[in-house]
Scaffold this motif. Sequence first.
Motif, PDB file in Angstrom:
ATOM      1  N   GLU A 194      15.738 -29.987 -47.156  1.00 53.84           N
ATOM      2  CA  GLU A 194      16.286 -30.951 -48.137  1.00 53.84           C
ATOM      3  C   GLU A 194      15.669 -30.706 -49.511  1.00 53.84           C
ATOM      4  N   GLU A 195      14.362 -30.424 -49.514  1.00 53.43           N
ATOM      5  CA  GLU A 195      13.680 -30.135 -50.797  1.00 53.43           C
ATOM      6  C   GLU A 195      14.255 -28.868 -51.429  1.00 53.43           C
ATOM      7  N   PHE A 196      14.491 -27.895 -50.573  1.00 52.64           N
ATOM      8  CA  PHE A 196      15.063 -26.624 -51.029  1.00 52.64           C
ATOM      9  C   PHE A 196      16.408 -26.897 -51.708  1.00 52.64           C
ATOM     10  N   GLU A 197      17.236 -27.686 -51.056  1.00 51.59           N
ATOM     11  CA  GLU A 197      18.560 -27.976 -51.623  1.00 51.59           C
ATOM     12  C   GLU A 197      18.453 -28.775 -52.917  1.00 51.59           C
ATOM     13  N   ALA A 198      17.512 -29.711 -52.943  1.00 51.21           N
ATOM     14  CA  ALA A 198      17.349 -30.524 -54.166  1.00 51.21           C
ATOM     15  C   ALA A 198      16.980 -29.611 -55.334  1.00 51.21           C
ATOM     16  N   ALA A 199      16.117 -28.620 -55.069  1.00 56.31           N
ATOM     17  CA  ALA A 199      15.715 -27.684 -56.135  1.00 56.31           C
ATOM     18  C   ALA A 199      16.914 -26.852 -56.591  1.00 56.31           C
ATOM     19  N   MET A 200      17.682 -26.370 -55.649  1.00 57.47           N
ATOM     20  CA  MET A 200      18.842 -25.532 -55.999  1.00 57.47           C
ATOM     21  C   MET A 200      19.938 -26.359 -56.676  1.00 57.47           C
ATOM     22  N   ASP A 201      20.067 -27.630 -56.252  1.00 57.75           N
ATOM     23  CA  ASP A 201      21.075 -28.508 -56.873  1.00 57.75           C
ATOM     24  C   ASP A 201      20.721 -28.815 -58.321  1.00 57.75           C
ATOM     25  N   ASP A 202      19.451 -28.657 -58.663  1.00 60.98           N
ATOM     26  CA  ASP A 202      19.012 -28.936 -60.024  1.00 60.98           C
ATOM     27  C   ASP A 202      19.005 -27.617 -60.824  1.00 60.98           C
ATOM     28  N   ASP A 203      20.186 -27.169 -61.186  1.00 62.86           N
ATOM     29  CA  ASP A 203      20.335 -25.969 -62.003  1.00 62.86           C
ATOM     30  C   ASP A 203      19.639 -24.738 -61.389  1.00 62.86           C
ATOM     31  N   PHE A 204      19.798 -24.597 -60.083  1.00 59.46           N
ATOM     32  CA  PHE A 204      19.327 -23.396 -59.373  1.00 59.46           C
ATOM     33  C   PHE A 204      17.851 -23.086 -59.651  1.00 59.46           C
ATOM     34  N   ASN A 205      17.030 -24.073 -59.354  1.00 63.00           N
ATOM     35  CA  ASN A 205      15.591 -23.874 -59.562  1.00 63.00           C
ATOM     36  C   ASN A 205      15.017 -23.081 -58.377  1.00 63.00           C
ATOM     37  N   THR A 206      15.155 -21.769 -58.477  1.00 64.03           N
ATOM     38  CA  THR A 206      14.740 -20.911 -57.358  1.00 64.03           C
ATOM     39  C   THR A 206      13.221 -20.902 -57.183  1.00 64.03           C
ATOM     40  N   ALA A 207      12.487 -21.159 -58.277  1.00 67.31           N
ATOM     41  CA  ALA A 207      11.019 -21.181 -58.172  1.00 67.31           C
ATOM     42  C   ALA A 207      10.608 -22.307 -57.232  1.00 67.31           C
ATOM     43  N   ASP A 208      11.189 -23.497 -57.421  1.00 66.34           N
ATOM     44  CA  ASP A 208      10.867 -24.619 -56.532  1.00 66.34           C
ATOM     45  C   ASP A 208      11.445 -24.394 -55.136  1.00 66.34           C
TER      46      ASP A 208
END
Length: 468
Positions: free
Chosen positions: A355-369
């Motif tokens: 879920e955290e992974f998806e939240a990061a990607m949903d936020d302008d593709f934050n691949t670092a997070d």
Amino acid sequence: MKLYNTLTKRKDEFIPLEQGKVRMYVCGPTVYNFIHIGNARPMIVFDTVRRYFEYKGYEVNFVSNFTDVDDKIIKKAIEEGVSANEISERYIQECKKDMAGMNVKPATTHPKATEEICGMIEMIQLLIDKGVAYEKNGTVYFRTRMFKEYGKLSHKNLDDLQSGGRSLLVTGEDEKEDSLDFVLWKPKKEGEPAWESPWCEGRPGWHIECSVMSKKYLGEQIDIHAGGEDLVFPHHENEIAQSEAANGKEFARYWMHNAFLNIDNHKMSKSLGNFRTVREISEQYDLQILRFFMLSAHYRSPLNFSADLMEASKNGLERIVTAVANLKHLMGVALKEEMSEEERASLVQAGRFAEEFEAAMDDDFNTADAISSIFELVKFANTNAAAESSKAYLGELKALIVKLSDVLGLIVEKEEEMLDQDIEALIEERQAARKARDFARADEIRAELLEKGIILEDTREGVKWKRA
Ligand code: AMP
Ligand code: ZN
């Protein structure tokens, strides 16, 4: 899902033109040399964007061109004494090899500019018919001031551009009605590739290529248009002017741009001699490490290439690969098949990292997070997987790590290696086949082993083998 839109200068909610579908165009490289690691950044970044949309259930029509007619290609062809086509074909093939090494999926369509000239002539004619383009001595120009929204992407003001433009006028361009006008078609020079057109034998300008290829393969309106930040102006600004003037509708809803890759804190350029090709990097590192490195920063932040950061990326990737190998090993020796209640509860906990992974990607593709979430999951797996765990539980943990890594295009599960005893059994079978003069079977076994990276050597002391 939110993505930063250069057009609106904010993170916009992604709403597709057609439900469940994404139409996406990424400006591809000019093929006159091996691609450099700067070119690799948009390839990796936008391949990851595509993969994430696919993970979310979208069907992605992903188009990325090859610019195969250009001054640099012609220059290189003259230097080598070969045709421009030979140069571009050679480097398209080399580029595809590098893309495969970086695990960048082939586009749905990879159009080549030289194969789309008819469409370009048609669009240019349409722009002339509409009065937004004109011809002077064989050259066709776009009447920039007639496109009222010119500057909307780069947030530039026409009058500021005009004052800058006057001093930038190059010889031969003083025939333009206005210094802001840009070229759609130009006459050929001696020895250059050229095509017949209603205006003169010549070739298209660079900007019209993308407007036409995008329209042909994706339609008049698309969801996302992307490329490196140097393309915002004038390339993408001009694409908008051409497409919107020709089609009478908004061209792309979202414009995404990656920041630049520097080397040792300097701009990468040929003149500075700090120019690195993907091919050179592949001699030193697995290109998966380069991919990991590119995704370890947000795509809109400048990224600095250095040996230290590559080493850190190597270690980071290895951490995930080792965890997967360990889970696989435990699965092989697990005594229990079925999951216990506690294991089921533990998996729910592990799901939080997804879920955290998806939240990061949903936020302008934050691949670092997103990578940090995978690390958290790896830590969780390392702590919770044990010799007494069930095979089902270990399998689920492994599948989750592999699935999230795959969204980033990272291959973290190594191919099964053949066991020594299996290799030796096949060698024995081959010897028996040879004795029985069944050479076809013997050859078949040699080929089968070779496919798995096992090389056989017939020596006087018998058959020896090694891994390739
Ligand atoms: P070109 O072949 O120069 O048209 O570039 C192909 C793509 O690579 C474009 O999207 C460029 O914006 C991008 N690009 C070129 N150099 C860099 C760099 N140093 N860092 C990031 N992107 C780059
Ligand atoms: Zn383009």
